[in-house]
Write an enzyme that holds these catalytic residues in place. Structure first.
Site, PDB file in Angstrom:
ATOM      1  N   SER A   6       0.755  -0.991  -0.058  1.00  0.00           N
ATOM      2  CA  SER A   6      -0.302   0.050   0.434  1.00  0.00           C
ATOM      3  C   SER A   6       1.171   1.277   0.128  1.00  0.00           C
ATOM      4  O   SER A   6       1.667   1.717   0.448  1.00  0.00           O
ATOM      5  CB  SER A   6      -0.653  -0.460   1.301  1.00  0.00           C
ATOM      6  OG  SER A   6      -1.580   1.623   1.037  1.00  0.00           O
ATOM      7  N   HIS A  31      -1.198  -1.601  -4.069  1.00  0.00           N
ATOM      8  CA  HIS A  31      -2.421  -1.073  -3.810  1.00  0.00           C
ATOM      9  C   HIS A  31      -2.718   0.748  -3.369  1.00  0.00           C
ATOM     10  O   HIS A  31      -1.637   1.258  -2.567  1.00  0.00           O
ATOM     11  CB  HIS A  31      -2.176  -1.664  -2.240  1.00  0.00           C
ATOM     12  CG  HIS A  31      -3.978  -2.073  -1.610  1.00  0.00           C
ATOM     13  ND1 HIS A  31      -5.038  -2.381  -1.965  1.00  0.00           N
ATOM     14  CD2 HIS A  31      -4.607  -0.718  -0.752  1.00  0.00           C
ATOM     15  CE1 HIS A  31      -5.956  -2.054  -1.468  1.00  0.00           C
ATOM     16  NE2 HIS A  31      -5.486  -0.807  -0.369  1.00  0.00           N
ATOM     17  N   ASP A  33      -5.023   4.220  -1.909  1.00  0.00           N
ATOM     18  CA  ASP A  33      -6.311   3.952  -0.948  1.00  0.00           C
ATOM     19  C   ASP A  33      -6.336   5.944  -1.029  1.00  0.00           C
ATOM     20  O   ASP A  33      -5.414   6.360  -0.698  1.00  0.00           O
ATOM     21  CB  ASP A  33      -5.662   4.279   0.129  1.00  0.00           C
ATOM     22  CG  ASP A  33      -5.769   2.447   0.177  1.00  0.00           C
ATOM     23  OD1 ASP A  33      -6.285   1.935   0.343  1.00  0.00           O
ATOM     24  OD2 ASP A  33      -4.413   2.093   1.332  1.00  0.00           O
ATOM     25  N   MET A  35      -9.285   7.713  -0.216  1.00  0.00           N
ATOM     26  CA  MET A  35     -10.388   8.341   1.151  1.00  0.00           C
ATOM     27  C   MET A  35     -10.889   9.632   0.909  1.00  0.00           C
ATOM     28  O   MET A  35     -10.243  10.468   0.530  1.00  0.00           O
ATOM     29  CB  MET A  35      -8.945   8.516   2.374  1.00  0.00           C
ATOM     30  CG  MET A  35      -8.608   7.093   1.998  1.00  0.00           C
ATOM     31  SD  MET A  35      -8.291   6.961   3.968  1.00  0.00           S
ATOM     32  CE  MET A  35      -7.062   5.385   4.195  1.00  0.00           C
ATOM     33  N   HIS A  64      -8.310   0.758  -4.345  1.00  0.00           N
ATOM     34  CA  HIS A  64      -9.257   0.609  -3.432  1.00  0.00           C
ATOM     35  C   HIS A  64      -9.892   2.132  -3.117  1.00  0.00           C
ATOM     36  O   HIS A  64      -9.616   2.497  -2.920  1.00  0.00           O
ATOM     37  CB  HIS A  64      -8.612   0.216  -2.069  1.00  0.00           C
ATOM     38  CG  HIS A  64      -9.692  -0.272  -0.936  1.00  0.00           C
ATOM     39  ND1 HIS A  64      -8.892  -0.045   0.467  1.00  0.00           N
ATOM     40  CD2 HIS A  64     -10.548   0.206  -0.835  1.00  0.00           C
ATOM     41  CE1 HIS A  64      -9.467  -0.389   1.037  1.00  0.00           C
ATOM     42  NE2 HIS A  64     -11.464   0.266   0.704  1.00  0.00           N
ATOM     43  N   MET A  66     -12.230   4.534  -0.486  1.00  0.00           N
ATOM     44  CA  MET A  66     -12.993   4.986   0.639  1.00  0.00           C
ATOM     45  C   MET A  66     -13.297   5.512   0.301  1.00  0.00           C
ATOM     46  O   MET A  66     -13.172   6.962   0.951  1.00  0.00           O
ATOM     47  CB  MET A  66     -11.894   4.826   1.303  1.00  0.00           C
ATOM     48  CG  MET A  66     -11.519   3.574   1.919  1.00  0.00           C
ATOM     49  SD  MET A  66     -10.104   3.090   2.499  1.00  0.00           S
ATOM     50  CE  MET A  66      -8.966   3.701   1.244  1.00  0.00           C
ATOM     51  N   MET A 135     -11.751  -5.647   4.388  1.00  0.00           N
ATOM     52  CA  MET A 135     -11.182  -5.979   5.714  1.00  0.00           C
ATOM     53  C   MET A 135     -11.142  -5.678   7.060  1.00  0.00           C
ATOM     54  O   MET A 135     -11.718  -5.890   6.982  1.00  0.00           O
ATOM     55  CB  MET A 135     -11.834  -4.040   6.034  1.00  0.00           C
ATOM     56  CG  MET A 135     -11.463  -3.212   4.517  1.00  0.00           C
ATOM     57  SD  MET A 135     -10.297  -2.995   4.042  1.00  0.00           S
ATOM     58  CE  MET A 135      -9.823  -1.908   4.840  1.00  0.00           C
ATOM     59  N   GLY A 140      -9.433   3.422   7.027  1.00  0.00           N
ATOM     60  CA  GLY A 140      -8.846   4.991   6.989  1.00  0.00           C
ATOM     61  C   GLY A 140      -7.868   5.925   7.561  1.00  0.00           C
ATOM     62  O   GLY A 140      -7.107   6.593   6.917  1.00  0.00           O
ATOM     63  N   PHE A 141      -6.712   4.648   7.990  1.00  0.00           N
ATOM     64  CA  PHE A 141      -5.455   4.238   8.649  1.00  0.00           C
ATOM     65  C   PHE A 141      -4.647   3.575   8.081  1.00  0.00           C
ATOM     66  O   PHE A 141      -5.043   2.142   8.370  1.00  0.00           O
ATOM     67  CB  PHE A 141      -5.458   5.364   9.931  1.00  0.00           C
ATOM     68  CG  PHE A 141      -6.030   6.287  10.053  1.00  0.00           C
ATOM     69  CD1 PHE A 141      -6.005   7.740   9.824  1.00  0.00           C
ATOM     70  CD2 PHE A 141      -7.547   6.189  10.298  1.00  0.00           C
ATOM     71  CE1 PHE A 141      -6.665   8.685  10.288  1.00  0.00           C
ATOM     72  CE2 PHE A 141      -8.604   7.794  10.409  1.00  0.00           C
ATOM     73  CZ  PHE A 141      -7.517   8.569  10.814  1.00  0.00           C
ATOM     74  N   GLY A 142      -3.388   3.117   8.266  1.00  0.00           N
ATOM     75  CA  GLY A 142      -2.477   2.789   8.096  1.00  0.00           C
ATOM     76  C   GLY A 142      -1.846   2.342   9.734  1.00  0.00           C
ATOM     77  O   GLY A 142      -2.473   3.137   9.794  1.00  0.00           O
ATOM     78  N   GLY A 143      -0.947   1.162   9.711  1.00  0.00           N
ATOM     79  CA  GLY A 143      -1.009   0.793  10.795  1.00  0.00           C
ATOM     80  C   GLY A 143      -1.557   0.815  11.744  1.00  0.00           C
ATOM     81  O   GLY A 143      -0.972   0.938  13.031  1.00  0.00           O
ATOM     82  N   ASP A 173      -7.125  -6.794   3.628  1.00  0.00           N
ATOM     83  CA  ASP A 173      -6.008  -5.146   3.946  1.00  0.00           C
ATOM     84  C   ASP A 173      -6.592  -4.656   5.182  1.00  0.00           C
ATOM     85  O   ASP A 173      -6.944  -4.635   6.022  1.00  0.00           O
ATOM     86  CB  ASP A 173      -6.838  -4.577   2.880  1.00  0.00           C
ATOM     87  CG  ASP A 173      -6.189  -2.654   3.240  1.00  0.00           C
ATOM     88  OD1 ASP A 173      -5.023  -2.279   3.763  1.00  0.00           O
ATOM     89  OD2 ASP A 173      -6.563  -2.178   2.413  1.00  0.00           O
ATOM     90  N   GLY A 174      -4.865  -4.703   5.912  1.00  0.00           N
ATOM     91  CA  GLY A 174      -5.173  -3.504   7.172  1.00  0.00           C
ATOM     92  C   GLY A 174      -4.636  -5.241   8.537  1.00  0.00           C
ATOM     93  O   GLY A 174      -5.071  -5.997   8.786  1.00  0.00           O
ATOM     94  N   GLY A 175      -2.990  -4.165   8.582  1.00  0.00           N
ATOM     95  CA  GLY A 175      -2.987  -5.198  10.328  1.00  0.00           C
ATOM     96  C   GLY A 175      -2.027  -5.823   9.305  1.00  0.00           C
ATOM     97  O   GLY A 175      -1.262  -6.576   9.903  1.00  0.00           O
ATOM     98  N   GLY A 195       1.057  -2.009   3.928  1.00  0.00           N
ATOM     99  CA  GLY A 195       1.702  -0.406   3.970  1.00  0.00           C
ATOM    100  C   GLY A 195       2.548  -0.797   5.071  1.00  0.00           C
ATOM    101  O   GLY A 195       3.764  -0.759   4.476  1.00  0.00           O
ATOM    102  N   SER A 196       2.215   0.083   6.353  1.00  0.00           N
ATOM    103  CA  SER A 196       3.418   0.445   7.183  1.00  0.00           C
ATOM    104  C   SER A 196       4.399  -1.603   7.435  1.00  0.00           C
ATOM    105  O   SER A 196       5.638  -1.038   7.766  1.00  0.00           O
ATOM    106  CB  SER A 196       2.690   0.268   8.836  1.00  0.00           C
ATOM    107  OG  SER A 196       1.666  -0.825   9.114  1.00  0.00           O
TER     108      SER A 196
HETATM  109  C1  DX5 Z   1      -6.464   1.412   5.653  1.00  0.00           C
HETATM  110  C2  DX5 Z   1      -5.889   1.258   4.107  1.00  0.00           C
HETATM  111  C3  DX5 Z   1      -5.701   0.007   3.739  1.00  0.00           C
HETATM  112  C4  DX5 Z   1      -3.778   0.867   4.735  1.00  0.00           C
HETATM  113  C5  DX5 Z   1      -3.275  -0.612   4.955  1.00  0.00           C
HETATM  114  O1  DX5 Z   1      -7.896   1.807   5.210  1.00  0.00           O
HETATM  115  O2  DX5 Z   1      -6.781   0.264   3.314  1.00  0.00           O
HETATM  116  O3  DX5 Z   1      -4.979  -0.434   2.505  1.00  0.00           O
HETATM  117  O4  DX5 Z   1      -2.683   1.217   3.695  1.00  0.00           O
HETATM  118  O5  DX5 Z   1      -2.335  -0.476   6.112  1.00  0.00           O
HETATM  119  P1  DX5 Z   1      -1.168  -1.346   6.855  1.00  0.00           P
HETATM  120  O6  DX5 Z   1      -1.178  -1.947   6.619  1.00  0.00           O
HETATM  121  O7  DX5 Z   1      -0.303  -0.410   7.956  1.00  0.00           O
HETATM  122  O8  DX5 Z   1      -2.324  -2.030   7.828  1.00  0.00           O
HETATM  123 ZN    ZN Z   2      -6.468  -0.303   0.654  1.00  0.00          ZN
END
Ligand code: DX5
Ligand code: ZN
Length: 214
Positions: A6, A31, A33, A35, A64, A66, A135, A140-143, A173-175, A195-196
């Site tokens: 991401s 990927h 994102d 938003m 993706h 949102m 999801m 909404g946020f990475g990490g 997607d996520g964590g 992502g992170s």
């Molecule tokens: C969150 C995004 C993700 C995000 C994932 O809303 O859709 O794609 O970048 O980030 P990580 O891998 O850090 O959870």
């Molecule tokens: Zn995403």
């Protein structure tokens, strides 16, 4: 395993450098994102950034979105370089029409499910989809921290795909890290977004390779 880093976690001051780093990596997709600050409590970036990334890569752009009212922007996402376009189930009143339009425009069609949305809502549309995005955090946020129930959702989605004789790719997607990624792989996930975990690691390319081999 399909790996889709991401770019939300990349260094936006060095977007060309980071895209080129991903080009040299084993990443299958990038990927992206998008938003809007309405569907999710955050604003990321829009078309100019997507177009900039498109200029610097030939890899599949896994977009993706949102956003509210995705129907208003499908054509513009195609023009900006999206290969796969994933809309949120929760943002689409006429999902069947939206999916058909995405495919008509020449993109692969994905549907994302928020953590509280059961996979069963896709029963009647399963064979129309190219991809389902589970999801594993609230978007909404990475990490953010991985929601453990997502592993069970993958199992249920695999069952649904078999029961309906559907073909969609199952992406999460996520964590995602090596530990959660392994659990998802064992449950039957086809693609992982990270992502992170990728961008905060000392060697993003090595991290991508490790995810790839899950
Ligand atoms: C969150 C995004 C993700 C995000 C994932 O809303 O859709 O794609 O970048 O980030 P990580 O891998 O850090 O959870
Ligand atoms: Zn995403």
């Amino acid at each position: 395993m399909i790996v889709s880093p991401s770019v939300l976690s990349c260094d936006f001051g060095n977007i060309q450098r980071d895209t080129e780093m991903l080009n040299q990596s084993q990443a299958d997709w990038l990927h992206i994102d998008v938003m809007d600050g309405v569907f999710v409590p955050n604003i990321s970036f829009g078309f100019p950034v997507l177009e900039a990334i498109r200029k610097h890569t030939n890899k599949t752009l896994d977009v993706h979105i949102m956003i509210e009212n995705p129907d208003d922007f499908l054509e513009q996402f195609k023009k900006s370089g999206a290969d796969i376009l994933t809309v949120h189930y929760e943002a689409c009143r006429h999902l069947h029409r939206t999916v058909a339009r995405i495919k008509e425009l020449g993109m692969k069609a994905g549907v994302a499910l928020n953590p509280h949305t059961p996979v069963s809502v896709l029963e009647e549309i399963a064979t129309d989809l190219d991809l389902v995005l589970i999801m594993s955090v609230n978007p909404g946020f990475g990490g953010q921290k991985f929601i453990q129930n997502s592993v069970e959702k993958v199992t249920k989605l695999v069952e649904l795909r078999t029961a309906k004789n559907a073909q969609f790719i199952i992406e999460i997607d996520g964590g995602v890290n090596l530990e959660t990624g392994k659990q998802l792989a064992d449950a039957g996930a086809d693609a992982l977004v990270a992502g992170s975990f990728v961008f905060n690691s000392s060697s993003p390319q090595e991290t991508i390779s490790k995810l790839k081999s899950l």
